[in-house]
Design an enzyme around this catalytic site. Structure first.
Site, PDB file in Angstrom:
ATOM      1  N   ASP A  35       4.319  -6.126  -1.474  1.00 40.80           N
ATOM      2  CA  ASP A  35       2.877  -6.047  -1.254  1.00 40.80           C
ATOM      3  C   ASP A  35       2.440  -7.041  -0.183  1.00 40.80           C
ATOM      4  O   ASP A  35       2.877  -8.195  -0.176  1.00 40.80           O
ATOM      5  CB  ASP A  35       2.179  -6.384  -2.583  1.00 40.80           C
ATOM      6  N   GLU A  92       4.901  -2.965   2.630  1.00 44.54           N
ATOM      7  CA  GLU A  92       3.536  -2.540   2.952  1.00 44.54           C
ATOM      8  C   GLU A  92       3.209  -3.137   4.321  1.00 44.54           C
ATOM      9  O   GLU A  92       2.638  -4.207   4.435  1.00 44.54           O
ATOM     10  CB  GLU A  92       2.523  -3.042   1.920  1.00 44.54           C
TER      11      GLU A  92
HETATM   12  C1  GLC Z   1      -2.130  -4.520  -1.141  1.00 45.42           C
HETATM   13  C2  GLC Z   1      -2.317  -3.539  -2.268  1.00 45.42           C
HETATM   14  C3  GLC Z   1      -3.779  -3.503  -2.639  1.00 45.42           C
HETATM   15  C4  GLC Z   1      -4.174  -4.875  -3.103  1.00 45.42           C
HETATM   16  C5  GLC Z   1      -3.818  -5.932  -2.045  1.00 45.42           C
HETATM   17  C6  GLC Z   1      -3.885  -7.299  -2.617  1.00 45.42           C
HETATM   18  O1  GLC Z   1      -2.808  -4.145  -0.006  1.00 45.42           O
HETATM   19  O2  GLC Z   1      -1.822  -2.294  -1.906  1.00 45.42           O
HETATM   20  O3  GLC Z   1      -4.054  -2.545  -3.608  1.00 45.42           O
HETATM   21  O4  GLC Z   1      -5.540  -4.915  -3.375  1.00 45.42           O
HETATM   22  O5  GLC Z   1      -2.522  -5.792  -1.566  1.00 45.42           O
HETATM   23  O6  GLC Z   1      -2.809  -7.545  -3.470  1.00 45.42           O
END
Ligand code: GLC
Ligand code: CA
Length: 567
Positions: free
Chosen positions: A231, A291
């Site tokens: 993440d 991500e």
């Molecule tokens: C990433 C996740 C999202 C979350 C953010 C903070 O972007 O996909 O859902 O709010 O991280 O952890």
């Protein structure tokens, strides 16, 4: 005895040589040297919303376990479960307060073990979501860190003095609104949070932090987890001198000035952590998915690591920002292909408007959903689906601010309505609550569930669901679709996206009419070594293309897809 040894000996030498050969790669590669994840189809599950087994209105691990048959029949090889760890749920699980347990609302560690075991029986691996950037403010590490300036965990987070009285250390903004600095009156310093104040950023410059975090991944690998989705990796590091970010014109949905996150986003040190995580993954043959919000293909390429020692699957999230257009897609595919890396395709997730709405034109959304599937499931690379995409689930945004669950939607209303709309419960059938729960679903289900649901779509040969199933079945059995090279065709055609997937022995043509007009196309594949132009249809949504035998002239109806083996 002797003879047997003689027979065994070459085998031993061979396997020794073979295992030496594999040393630069992950374990568990197949005979052709492909690691498992290159042939796999991934599927993201938002656990709150997939299936509720105890009817408290919230999905859970036993709910997921009860749907493994469905996932297997669909053609899914690995599921990525968004965070299911103990959490105060400020950011619906992305604020983790214990990295080595399961939140009670989702079940227990024993439920997890059962799911993992059942998954194995179904040929479905489990990928967990690793929140690397921050913890919850309720995590024991932060509670300690906050307790005093000289606590041993103080330096596990980013604490700084203000610039002056009532002035945070610099102008950095939280991406969820407001200053990125939170005043703490007990120890009279500020701590840094890129996301909500309840999500303090870790100090990744502290080696104790990285050791602890790599240890967490190992703990889960030993429990059978096949990898992690990482993440928010872009924001792991901040400029140590805390330089102010440059301001940009205009304001965002929260009323803050627009800002270029020059000093707190994508710092080069991020790559050291990616390497560290990969090292920890290596002995387990685990896969790391990132991500990775990148501005271009070259930035994406960096995430693989110069020696392929970082992420195996940094997500191409750029695709989610492109308009539905043959020309735009072709250009992007060309750039991705030229980078030489193994792509990871994504068309939707729990943070962005559902693909059905985003690519749709308001009139032909079902057809466009099928075109998108035909494209990203036949490209070279690994696809990650988002639950419900396969049945054409649609966004269901709240219409009143008081109904919003996602805090950014409350803060940013009406420009930012939050992410509830793309996180609604999975639509299993047309009974009340779409078969998701008999309780009150935590997030309302759109009325469209009466027609867009698994049970009804399974019965309809022309449904989006059966289209996905056919595509996934084809993809799994066809070597050219699994690993063939990508060759763009008819590159000047503004309406029809066409390409070949080609191995030494086989070539598959994919042609997708991305316009709402009939298009006539012809293919001359002599340059690609496919001289005859004879074709054998594998899959199409246009009946009269099922039996055509040549590709010299093909008439594609609006949004038609034609996939054929060519000779
Ligand atoms: C990433 C996740 C999202 C979350 C953010 C903070 O972007 O996909 O859902 O709010 O991280 O952890
Ligand atoms: Ca439940």
């Amino acid at each position: 005895m002797q003879r047997r040894f003689a027979l065994l000996f070459p085998l031993v030498v061979f396997s020794l040589v073979f295992s030496l050969h594999l040393q630069g790669q992950d374990k568990s590669t197949d005979a052709q040297g492909h690691p498992w994840w290159q042939h796999a189809v991934f599927y993201e599950i938002y656990p709150r919303s997939f299936m509720d087994s105890n009817n408290d209105g919230i999905g859970d691990l036993n709910g997921i376990a009860s749907k493994l048959d469905y996932l297997q029949a669909l053609g899914v090889d690995a599921i990525w479960i968004a965070p299911c760890f103990p959490s105060p749920q400020v950011d619906f699980g992305y604020d983790v307060s214990d990295y080595e347990n399961i939140d009670k609302m989702y079940g227990t560690l024993a439920d997890f073990d059962r799911l993992e075991k059942l998954g194995r029986q179904h040929g479905i691996k489990i990928i967990l979501d690793f929140v690397v950037n921050h913890t919850s403010d309720q995590h024991p590490w932060f509670i300690e860190s906050r307790s005093s300036r000289d606590n041993p965990k103080r330096d596990w987070y980013i604490w700084r003095d203000g610039k002056a009285q009532n002035l945070p250390p610099n102008n950095w903004l939280s991406t969820f609104g407001g200053s990125a600095w939170q005043w703490d009156s007990k120890t009279t310093q500020y701590y840094y949070h890129y996301f909500y104040p309840q999500q303090p950023d870790r100090n990744w410059r502290n080696p104790a932090v990285s050791t602890a975090m790599y240890g967490v991944t190992t703990w889960w690998y030993k429990r059978g987890v096949a990898g992690f989705r990482l993440d928010a990796v872009d924001t792991l590091f901040e400029d140590p001198n805390l330089k102010d970010n440059p301001l940009l014109p205009g304001k965002n949905a929260y009323g803050d000035p627009n800002m270029e996150n020059k000093y707190n986003d994508k710092l080069p040190e991020v790559h050291d952590v990616m390497k560290g995580l990969r090292k920890a993954a290596y002995p387990y043959g685990a896969v790391l998915i990132g991500e990775t919000w990148t501005k271009d293909v070259s930035e994406l390429k960096d995430y693989y690591g110069t020696n392929h020692d970082e992420l195996q699957m940094p997500m191409d999230l750029m695709l989610t920002k492109l308009k539905f257009s043959a020309q735009i897609f072709r250009e992007h595919m060309g750039a991705v292909n030229a980078s030489g890396e193994w792509p990871t395709w994504v068309i939707s997730n729990h943070d962005i408007v559902r693909s059905w709405n985003r690519y749709g034109d308001g009139k032909h959304n079902d057809e466009i959903a099928k075109d998108m599937a035909a494209m990203y499931l036949t490209l070279r690379g690994t696809p990650i689906m988002y639950y419900g995409e396969e049945i054409g689930m649609q966004n269901n945004d709240p219409t009143r601010p008081e109904d919003v669950k996602d805090p950014i939607g409350r803060r940013g209303w009406p420009r930012e309505k939050g992410r509830d709309g793309e996180r609604t419960p999975m639509q299993w059938n047309d009974t009340p609550n779409a078969g998701f729960t008999t309780g009150i679903p935590w997030n309302p289900i759109p009325v469209t569930y009466q027609t867009y649901n698994v049970a009804d779509e399974l019965k309809d040969p022309n449904s989006i669901l059966n289209w996905y199933k056919a595509l996934l079945a084809l993809r799994h059995k066809d070597p050219a679709l699994l690993e063939g090279e990508y060759i763009a065709l008819n590159q000047d055609d503004p309406n029809v996206l066409s390409y070949l997937r080609k191995t030494k022995n086989e070539a598959i043509l994919v042609a997708i009419n991305m316009s709402d007009n009939q298009q006539k196309v012809s293919f001359d594949l002599t340059k690609e070594g496919v001289a005859l132009g004879k074709s054998n249809t594998l899959l199409t949504n246009q009946i009269n293309l099922r039996n055509i035998a040549t590709i010299s002239s093909v008439t594609l109806e609006p949004f038609a897809v034609y996939i054929a083996k060519v000779e």
